[in-house]
Enzyme design. Structure first.
Site, mmCIF file in Angstrom:
data_model
loop_
_atom_site.group_PDB
_atom_site.id
_atom_site.type_symbol
_atom_site.label_atom_id
_atom_site.label_comp_id
_atom_site.label_asym_id
_atom_site.label_seq_id
_atom_site.Cartn_x
_atom_site.Cartn_y
_atom_site.Cartn_z
ATOM 1 N N HIS A 1 7.261 4.952 5.059
ATOM 2 C CA HIS A 1 7.583 5.730 3.894
ATOM 3 C C HIS A 1 6.416 6.344 3.507
ATOM 4 O O HIS A 1 6.151 6.968 2.425
ATOM 5 C CB HIS A 1 8.263 4.966 2.742
ATOM 6 C CG HIS A 1 9.646 4.495 2.962
ATOM 7 N ND1 HIS A 1 10.465 3.730 2.439
ATOM 8 C CD2 HIS A 1 10.556 4.838 3.957
ATOM 9 C CE1 HIS A 1 11.749 3.552 2.764
ATOM 10 N NE2 HIS A 1 11.731 4.231 3.791
ATOM 11 N N ALA B 1 8.296 -14.197 -2.672
ATOM 12 C CA ALA B 1 7.569 -13.934 -1.549
ATOM 13 C C ALA B 1 6.343 -14.661 -1.528
ATOM 14 O O ALA B 1 5.965 -15.248 -0.367
ATOM 15 C CB ALA B 1 7.281 -12.627 -1.300
HETATM 16 P P1 OAD Z 1 13.744 -2.578 -4.236
HETATM 17 O O1 OAD Z 1 13.359 -2.407 -5.641
HETATM 18 O O2 OAD Z 1 15.198 -1.803 -4.036
HETATM 19 O O3 OAD Z 1 14.110 -4.153 -4.059
HETATM 20 C C1 OAD Z 1 13.182 -5.088 -4.132
HETATM 21 C C2 OAD Z 1 13.690 -6.442 -3.784
HETATM 22 O O4 OAD Z 1 12.829 -7.392 -3.798
HETATM 23 C C3 OAD Z 1 15.213 -6.703 -4.437
HETATM 24 O O5 OAD Z 1 15.926 -7.450 -3.663
HETATM 25 C C4 OAD Z 1 14.555 -8.136 -5.311
HETATM 26 O O6 OAD Z 1 15.216 -9.192 -5.625
HETATM 27 C C5 OAD Z 1 13.303 -8.539 -4.545
HETATM 28 N N1 OAD Z 1 12.099 -9.204 -4.900
HETATM 29 C C6 OAD Z 1 11.475 -8.848 -6.217
HETATM 30 N N2 OAD Z 1 10.407 -9.720 -6.539
HETATM 31 C C7 OAD Z 1 10.387 -10.511 -5.640
HETATM 32 C C8 OAD Z 1 9.424 -11.562 -4.969
HETATM 33 N N3 OAD Z 1 8.526 -11.767 -5.927
HETATM 34 N N4 OAD Z 1 9.586 -12.080 -4.036
HETATM 35 C C9 OAD Z 1 10.416 -11.738 -3.108
HETATM 36 N N5 OAD Z 1 11.545 -10.650 -3.495
HETATM 37 C C10 OAD Z 1 11.508 -10.156 -4.599
HETATM 38 O O7 OAD Z 1 12.536 -2.226 -3.272
HETATM 39 P P2 OAD Z 1 12.717 -1.759 -1.595
HETATM 40 O O8 OAD Z 1 13.866 -2.488 -1.197
HETATM 41 O O9 OAD Z 1 11.465 -1.720 -1.094
HETATM 42 O O10 OAD Z 1 11.600 4.502 -0.990
HETATM 43 O O11 OAD Z 1 13.268 -0.231 -1.659
HETATM 44 C C11 OAD Z 1 13.317 0.723 -0.634
HETATM 45 C C12 OAD Z 1 12.770 1.634 -0.913
HETATM 46 O O12 OAD Z 1 13.428 2.542 -1.953
HETATM 47 C C13 OAD Z 1 11.515 2.065 -1.266
HETATM 48 O O13 OAD Z 1 10.569 2.132 -0.106
HETATM 49 C C14 OAD Z 1 11.545 3.602 -1.678
HETATM 50 C C15 OAD Z 1 12.648 3.288 -2.726
HETATM 51 O O14 OAD Z 1 13.459 4.449 -2.899
HETATM 52 C C16 OAD Z 1 11.068 5.724 -1.019
HETATM 53 O O15 OAD Z 1 10.226 5.890 -1.908
HETATM 54 C C17 OAD Z 1 11.187 6.597 0.354
#
Ligand code: OAD
Length: 229
Positions: free
Chosen positions: A111, A218
């Protein structure tokens, strides 16, 4: 039962892996998308309409990310890479540089990268950027934009990613909600090509194509899991 010996590992990380470093996720309570309209700060149309607001948003994110440090999960993935060498790839949806700062070498930031900007000239020069985005390209003087993949744009190196997903025998996705495609579909691609698929996350991710779910933060679960490999 003997633990299975894996030959080739592909990891996908999302915002959850950087949460314990102090970088907000996108979709959790208080996350980035709760405070900022996605259509303004994460689309090409938003940038055309509100360039100053978008530039300010990414300048602020850069300043915040530079104050954060990698955590135990980032360092554990460096150890995993040391073990598997060229048979390891770390695909990250994160635009912070915490994997690289921890010491990961085989990182593919699909990204984009917060600490780079790209010019809008024909050559699309990519320039390193600390804190604030420069006004113009130092090479061709064109206007600049964040080197970030916005909604409606195609993530980087997709051909290479699909090649790696279909040739690995272990695929793990860590700290990602599985809400955004194409990354959300990687587990299906890897599973259907025969890989063992593991999810390490605070919450279980629906949609199947996962053999093992390891629940927790994590920084705690990734180092333990890496030790088992
Ligand atoms: P999200 O904010 O959608 O999801 C984060 C995930 O991490 C959730 O399932 C949480 O439960 C989990 N989480 C939070 N804290 C945690 C911890 N300490 N340990 C383990 N897990 C934890 O973020 P992404 O999936 O990365 O794209 O989002 C994907 C994309 O959406 C991003 O790259 C961005 C966004 O729009 C772009 O900007 C193109």
């Amino acid at each position: 039962m003997e633990p299975k010996q894996f030959k080739k590992v592909v990891i996908l990380t999302g915002a959850g892996i950087s949460a314990e470093s102090g970088i907000p996720t996108f979709r959790d309570s208080g996350g980035l998308w709760e405070n900022e309209p996605v259509e303004v700060v994460a689309t090409p149309e938003g940038f055309v309409k509100h360039p100053e607001r978008v530039i300010d948003f990414y300048n602020k994110r850069r300043q915040d990310a530079l104050r954060c440090e990698p955590n135990a999960a980032h360092y554990a993935l460096v150890k995993l890479e040391e073990k598997f060498g060229d048979n390891f790839l770390l695909i990250t949806q994160n635009v912070d540089d915490l994997h690289q700062r921890a010491g990961s070498k085989r990182v593919l930031p699909m990204h984009g990268e917060l600490l780079k900007v790209r010019c809008l000239g024909a050559a699309e020069h990519v320039i390193e950027c600390k804190e604030n985005q420069p006004e113009e390209c130092p090479v061709c003087k064109a206007k600049m934009r964040p080197h970030i993949v916005w909604f409606g744009e195609i993530p980087f190196e997709m051909d290479r990613i699909y090649g790696e997903l279909t040739s690995c025998d272990l695929f793990a996705y860590i700290g990602t909600s599985g809400a955004v495609y194409p990354a959300a579909g990687f587990r299906q691609v890897a599973k259907q090509a025969g890989a063992h698929v593991v999810c390490l996350n605070l919450e279980e991710i629906s949609g199947g194509y996962t053999d093992e779910f390891i629940k927790g933060k994590a920084g705690e679960i990734v180092p333990k899991w890496v030790q088992t490999l």
